[in-house]
Design a protein around this motif. Sequence first.
Motif, PDB file in Angstrom:
ATOM      1  N   ASP A  12      40.887   2.877  67.770  1.00  0.00           N
ATOM      2  CA  ASP A  12      40.047   2.176  66.796  1.00  0.00           C
ATOM      3  C   ASP A  12      38.588   2.109  67.221  1.00  0.00           C
ATOM      4  OD1 ASP A  12      42.331   1.727  65.312  1.00  0.00           O
ATOM      5  OD2 ASP A  12      42.434  -0.429  65.729  1.00  0.00           O
ATOM      6  N   THR A  13      38.323   2.203  68.515  1.00  0.00           N
ATOM      7  CA  THR A  13      36.977   1.987  69.043  1.00  0.00           C
ATOM      8  C   THR A  13      36.238   3.274  69.377  1.00  0.00           C
ATOM      9  OG1 THR A  13      37.779  -0.078  69.992  1.00  0.00           O
ATOM     10  CG2 THR A  13      35.673   0.726  70.806  1.00  0.00           C
ATOM     11  N   LEU A  14      36.943   4.256  69.860  1.00  0.00           N
ATOM     12  CA  LEU A  14      36.312   5.488  70.343  1.00  0.00           C
ATOM     13  C   LEU A  14      36.537   6.619  69.345  1.00  0.00           C
ATOM     14  CD1 LEU A  14      37.495   5.119  74.050  1.00  0.00           C
ATOM     15  CD2 LEU A  14      35.299   4.409  73.065  1.00  0.00           C
ATOM     16  N   ASP A  15      35.477   7.288  68.956  1.00  0.00           N
ATOM     17  CA  ASP A  15      35.553   8.347  67.951  1.00  0.00           C
ATOM     18  C   ASP A  15      36.181   9.623  68.498  1.00  0.00           C
ATOM     19  OD1 ASP A  15      34.257   6.761  66.065  1.00  0.00           O
ATOM     20  OD2 ASP A  15      32.268   7.481  66.663  1.00  0.00           O
ATOM     21  N   GLY A  16      36.854  10.365  67.616  1.00  0.00           N
ATOM     22  CA  GLY A  16      37.347  11.702  67.929  1.00  0.00           C
ATOM     23  C   GLY A  16      38.490  11.763  68.919  1.00  0.00           C
TER      24      GLY A  16
END
Length: 164
Positions: A12-16
């Motif tokens: 949920d917090t870190l993209d990709g």
Amino acid sequence: MNEASITRYITDTLDGVDVVVASREAGSPELAWGDTFFSYDPGRQLPPARRFPFATIVTKDYGEFDCASQLDRPGVFRLNIGVSKETYRSLFGPQPSPPPAGRAVETGHDFAALDRLLPHPVYAPQSWVCVLNPSEATFEAVRPLLAEAHQLAVSRYAKRETRE
């Protein structure tokens, strides 16, 4: 914190982030089944040979190769995070020498201690840190390390994309 809440935080917090839970269906070695691997792969297109995790959650000992954390205890898991050399050194001093086969690195740490940020018992020479069963408070301290590990993975990915 449990494994599911940590996984949820990371995705949920870190993209990709691509999450692989090792299983027969995922084509993983049996020894890793049930362990979770977090890689940066925004297009979900990297072949397995080029996918390198920036964090993992392991739930069992790996035979004599990695047993210092005593993950065979009920409910015990280990969150592993690959940080920069500088961050590792700021936390624990110089990276230790690689351990002999079947042994843990020699740092003086109790690798079976719960809820404490520790050098990784095998991969500390590569600047990996870990925590067994982090509490909310300990996980709060680990969040910047996860962000750094993710950013390192993003940078590696971008360099690969530039070369190709």
